[in-house]
Design a protein around this motif. Structure first.
Motif, PDB file in Angstrom:
ATOM      1  N   HIS A   1      38.518 118.706  64.077  1.00 27.63           N
ATOM      2  CA  HIS A   1      38.525 119.438  65.586  1.00 27.63           C
ATOM      3  C   HIS A   1      37.437 118.617  66.328  1.00 27.63           C
ATOM      4  CE1 HIS A   1      39.171 122.301  68.619  1.00 27.63           C
ATOM      5  NE2 HIS A   1      37.640 122.521  68.720  1.00 27.63           N
TER       6      HIS A   1
ATOM      7  N   ALA B   1      38.833 115.117  67.233  1.00 25.94           N
ATOM      8  CA  ALA B   1      39.824 115.119  68.188  1.00 25.94           C
ATOM      9  C   ALA B   1      39.371 115.388  69.567  1.00 25.94           C
ATOM     10  CB  ALA B   1      40.891 116.047  67.554  1.00 25.94           C
ATOM     11  N   ALA B   2      38.356 116.286  69.678  1.00 28.30           N
ATOM     12  CA  ALA B   2      37.822 116.620  70.947  1.00 28.30           C
ATOM     13  C   ALA B   2      36.855 115.478  71.475  1.00 28.30           C
ATOM     14  CB  ALA B   2      37.009 118.102  70.982  1.00 28.30           C
TER      15      ALA B   2
ATOM     16  N   ILE C   1      37.495 112.257  70.923  1.00 31.67           N
ATOM     17  CA  ILE C   1      38.445 111.397  71.207  1.00 31.67           C
ATOM     18  C   ILE C   1      38.847 111.607  72.740  1.00 31.67           C
ATOM     19  CG2 ILE C   1      40.639 110.244  70.705  1.00 31.67           C
ATOM     20  CD1 ILE C   1      39.705 110.677  67.741  1.00 31.67           C
ATOM     21  N   GLU C   2      39.496 112.817  72.648  1.00 27.48           N
ATOM     22  CA  GLU C   2      39.912 113.296  74.193  1.00 27.48           C
ATOM     23  C   GLU C   2      38.852 113.047  75.155  1.00 27.48           C
ATOM     24  OE1 GLU C   2      41.588 117.547  76.064  1.00 27.48           O
ATOM     25  OE2 GLU C   2      41.835 116.800  73.815  1.00 27.48           O
ATOM     26  N   ARG C   3      37.783 113.314  75.047  1.00 22.85           N
ATOM     27  CA  ARG C   3      36.881 113.173  76.097  1.00 22.85           C
ATOM     28  C   ARG C   3      36.268 111.777  76.227  1.00 22.85           C
ATOM     29  NH1 ARG C   3      36.542 117.590  79.285  1.00 22.85           N
ATOM     30  NH2 ARG C   3      36.463 119.204  78.150  1.00 22.85           N
TER      31      ARG C   3
ATOM     32  N   CYS D   1      42.232 105.646  76.726  1.00 21.35           N
ATOM     33  CA  CYS D   1      43.646 105.562  76.155  1.00 21.35           C
ATOM     34  C   CYS D   1      43.736 105.165  74.747  1.00 21.35           C
ATOM     35  CB  CYS D   1      44.374 104.413  77.100  1.00 21.35           C
ATOM     36  SG  CYS D   1      43.903 102.739  76.763  1.00 21.35           S
TER      37      CYS D   1
ATOM     38  N   ARG E   1      46.862 108.043  75.442  1.00 17.39           N
ATOM     39  CA  ARG E   1      46.860 109.477  75.700  1.00 17.39           C
ATOM     40  C   ARG E   1      46.123 110.371  74.665  1.00 17.39           C
ATOM     41  NH1 ARG E   1      49.446 111.244  79.992  1.00 17.39           N
ATOM     42  NH2 ARG E   1      49.714 113.145  79.225  1.00 17.39           N
ATOM     43  N   PRO E   2      44.998 111.340  74.754  1.00 17.83           N
ATOM     44  CA  PRO E   2      44.520 111.899  73.885  1.00 17.83           C
ATOM     45  C   PRO E   2      45.225 113.081  72.938  1.00 17.83           C
ATOM     46  CG  PRO E   2      43.146 111.871  75.783  1.00 17.83           C
ATOM     47  CD  PRO E   2      44.602 111.170  76.193  1.00 17.83           C
ATOM     48  N   GLN E   3      46.360 113.563  73.729  1.00 16.79           N
ATOM     49  CA  GLN E   3      47.293 114.510  73.027  1.00 16.79           C
ATOM     50  C   GLN E   3      47.782 113.954  72.110  1.00 16.79           C
ATOM     51  OE1 GLN E   3      47.056 113.685  76.304  1.00 16.79           O
ATOM     52  NE2 GLN E   3      46.671 115.608  77.552  1.00 16.79           N
TER      53      GLN E   3
ATOM     54  N   ALA F   1      45.550 113.802  68.929  1.00 24.31           N
ATOM     55  CA  ALA F   1      44.993 115.132  68.543  1.00 24.31           C
ATOM     56  C   ALA F   1      45.862 115.832  67.680  1.00 24.31           C
ATOM     57  CB  ALA F   1      44.433 115.958  69.663  1.00 24.31           C
TER      58      ALA F   1
END
Length: 198
Positions: A178, A181-182, A184-186, A190, A192-194, A197
């Motif tokens: 978790h 993944a968070a 990576i999203e932040r 590119c 797209r983080p979704q 995750a």
């Protein structure tokens, strides 16, 4: 003595050296003490390593070789990008279980190397972080300073997170996954983080 037996004894000596460095601290161990701990004459130890820094560098190289090998195995596995984050986390948690002393040694004692050796370690770290970023879909952006900084931050998280958590924390791998993944999203612009995750 047959070559296989010599190699096995040398590997055991390296493991004993790793244990001594990890327990006392690299800077607190002299070559004579190291040789004595390994059951060798100082001359025999100098035959393999001209200094204890060379032995430390060898152990750190071994550490990065294992990490890069784990990432290469993940890269060879088929599957969607979303499957890579859990695989990366699982591989790092497993490395923490298999090489706990290496993690401690690299974190604490790398500054004891000379400048040339530290540059060699920096190249190994860059190769590892580049492979990590490539696994996360950043192949074309590795020269972007922001992406490189993100790779460094993600690597630091993967290196430290398993040590922060004890074995008594339930779902440790899921919690680290978790966090990664968070992050990576932040951190990564590119893809797209979704997609990562998932």
């Amino acid at each position: 003595m047959p070559m296989a037996e010599r190699c096995a004894r040398f590997a055991q000596s390296r493991e004993k050296a790793l244990e001594l460095f990890a327990s006392k601290g690299f800077g607190q161990v002299g070559m004579r003490e190291l040789a004595s701990h390994l059951g060798l004459a100082p001359g025999s130890l100098y035959h393999h390593y001209p200094s204890k820094q060379h032995l430390l560098l060898d152990l750190i190289e071994e550490f990065y070789d294992e990490r890069l090998a784990a990432l290469r195995r993940i890269a060879k596995r088929p599957g969607a990008m979303a499957a890579r984050v859990p695989r990366i986390v699982q591989a790092h948690v497993q490395l923490h279980r298999e090489l706990p002393l290496h993690f401690r040694l690299v974190e604490r004692d790398s500054p004891c190397l000379n400048e040339e050796q530290q540059q060699q370690v920096a190249r190994l770290r860059d190769a590892y972080e580049g492979q990590l970023l490539s696994l996360l879909g950043q192949q074309t952006r590795l020269d972007d300073p922001a992406v490189r900084a993100a790779g460094h931050a993600l690597a630091a998280l993967l290196n430290s997170a398993p040590a922060w958590l004890t074995e008594h924390v339930p779902h440790q791998d899921g919690l680290i996954e978790h966090w990664v993944a968070a992050a990576i999203e932040r951190l990564l612009p590119c893809p797209r983080p979704q997609a990562l995750a998932g």
